[in-house]
Scaffold this motif. Structure first.
Motif, mmCIF file in Angstrom:
data_model
loop_
_atom_site.group_PDB
_atom_site.id
_atom_site.type_symbol
_atom_site.label_atom_id
_atom_site.label_comp_id
_atom_site.label_asym_id
_atom_site.label_seq_id
_atom_site.Cartn_x
_atom_site.Cartn_y
_atom_site.Cartn_z
ATOM 1 N N GLY A 1 1.050 -1.252 -0.061
ATOM 2 C CA GLY A 1 -0.283 -0.354 -0.102
ATOM 3 C C GLY A 1 0.913 1.339 -0.168
ATOM 4 N N ALA B 1 -6.814 3.102 4.336
ATOM 5 C CA ALA B 1 -5.459 2.816 3.592
ATOM 6 C C ALA B 1 -6.013 4.828 3.001
ATOM 7 N N GLN C 1 -12.248 3.309 -4.173
ATOM 8 C CA GLN C 1 -11.721 2.626 -2.523
ATOM 9 C C GLN C 1 -13.041 1.861 -1.554
ATOM 10 N N ALA D 1 -8.687 -0.111 2.565
ATOM 11 C CA ALA D 1 -8.195 -0.960 1.246
ATOM 12 C C ALA D 1 -9.140 -1.704 0.949
#
Length: 394
Positions: free
Chosen positions: A28, A79, A233, A276
């Motif tokens: 990431g 994230a 996302q 994430a």
């Protein structure tokens, strides 16, 4: 009670879950930190403020990963919004840093409202599992392909990593990714492709920016940031959890939690936090641990490593820059192979949904983008439309 819980966490933690957390952070962080720094530069941030951005994002991701994974006993990873950072890098020209922070706060507030209202949960409950699995496979397939494109560029490095992966799968399946990391680092070192000359360790310092609110910036930057983060996302992030079997983890509190964290950290550079998908897949699959009920420790380990990236923001940026890109691509692809396989199996398990799932997979894998919204959203939308026409209407 606290002592029992603590002992349970220690007992559930293994070398494979800790390494999965590390790989998730490496994937990431290394894959998109340059975009975040570009976004900070476009907002007019100086070097100290750029370090503050990394620190705020690392702190937010670390605390939310640990908190969510601990509370829900599932590998819930967060994230920063990579599409959001790309959007900021191209849309902040002429916007002052205080106005940009105001847009961050506006986007975070919209996310918080969507989460606490429960609307996001109702939306995700209408997504069939084969479509979600197909979208996830479409997102991850590029990482699998990167193993072999990198193999062409650096056959010795990627060949040794691939051999380590196969050996791990054959004899030490729980430690396969550790073997891949070790092989990649050793071979990169022997080839002289790791450069640590400029690496130094120093703590970053938070830099407060008082927000300013401009209506045109809120609509032109804040609203698109919210839409891109939600569609590109958060929806894939929830799909990752669902496709990995964590059906009971509620989506709306997770969305609300990331919105709240973004709201608190925006003045320090935390422009947008979200669930994430790609890095989470490293921790939700069998490579992290054969027992799904113990994989939550991988999420907690990832949170710990994210906290370290926040504390040593500038140093961590330099560390990842010192590693060869082929090594990072190889580790990411090999760590995600198992998830790609299970996602494809979930997408094609139901014969009636197979055509719709294939459409979702192909659109997502194509990488197409319309109106600044990424392929994951359009793949999901295309799959849902085909599912409605071919399955529900039937």
């Amino acid at each position: 009670m606290e002592q029992v819980t603590q002992r349970s966490l220690i007992a559930d933690s293994t070398l494979s879950t800790v390494s999965a957390g590390f790989v998730a952070v490496m994937v990431g962080f290394a894959s998109s930190v340059a975009i975040v720094l570009q976004a900070a530069a476009a907002a007019g941030a100086n070097e100290a403020q750029m370090v503050s951005w990394i620190g705020a994002l690392g702190l937010g991701m670390g605390l939310t990963c640990i908190g969510f994974s601990w509370y829900y006993r599932a590998p819930v990873l967060t994230a920063w919004s990579t599409p959001g950072a790309a959007l900021l890098a191209t849309s902040l020209s002429g916007v002052s840093l205080p106005e940009a922070v105001g847009a961050f706060l506006f986007s975070a507030l919209l996310t918080l409202i969507l989460g606490i209202s429960g609307a996001f949960e109702r939306i995700m409950s209408r997504v069939p599992l084969p479509i979600a699995s197909a979208m996830l496979a479409g997102i991850l397939v590029q990482f699998g392909l990167s193993i072999f494109t990198s193999l062409e560029a650096n056959p010795l490095l990627l060949g040794s990593m691939l051999a380590a992966y196969l050996a791990g799968r054959r004899w030490l399946p729980r430690y396969g990714i550790i073997l891949v990391l070790s092989a990649g680092f050793v071979v990169s070192w022997l080839l002289g492709e790791i450069h640590l000359e400029k690496l130094s360790w120093a703590l970053g310092k938070p830099q407060w920016v008082t927000p300013a609110f401009d209506f045109s910036v809120l609509l032109g930057v804040g609203l698109p940031l919210f839409i891109v983060t939600m569609t590109s996302q958060n929806i894939p992030g929830v799909a990752t959890l669902r496709a990995s079997g964590y059906q009971k983890v509620p989506a709306s509190p997770l969305i609300g939690g990331t919105g709240l964290a973004s709201l608190l950290l925006a003045p320090f550079g935390g422009f947008a936090l979200n669930l994430a998908a790609i890095s989470a897949a490293v921790c939700t699959g069998p490579e992290a641990h054969p027992d799904p009920q113990r994989r939550y420790t991988a999420g907690i380990a990832a949170g710990f490593f994210y906290l370290l990236t926040g504390l040593f923001g500038a140093s961590v940026v330099a560390l990842f820059a010192a590693l060869p890109q082929e090594m990072i691509a190889g580790v990411a692809g090999l760590a995600l192979l198992g998830v790609v396989s299970s996602s494809l199996a979930g997408a094609t398990a139901d014969p009636e949904s197979r055509d719709a799932a294939l459409i979702a997979f192909l659109i997502t894998a194509s990488g197409v983008s319309f109106f600044g919204i990424g392929a994951a959203f359009w793949g999901l939308l295309g799959g849902l439309v085909c599912h409605w026409l071919l399955v529900r209407r039937r």
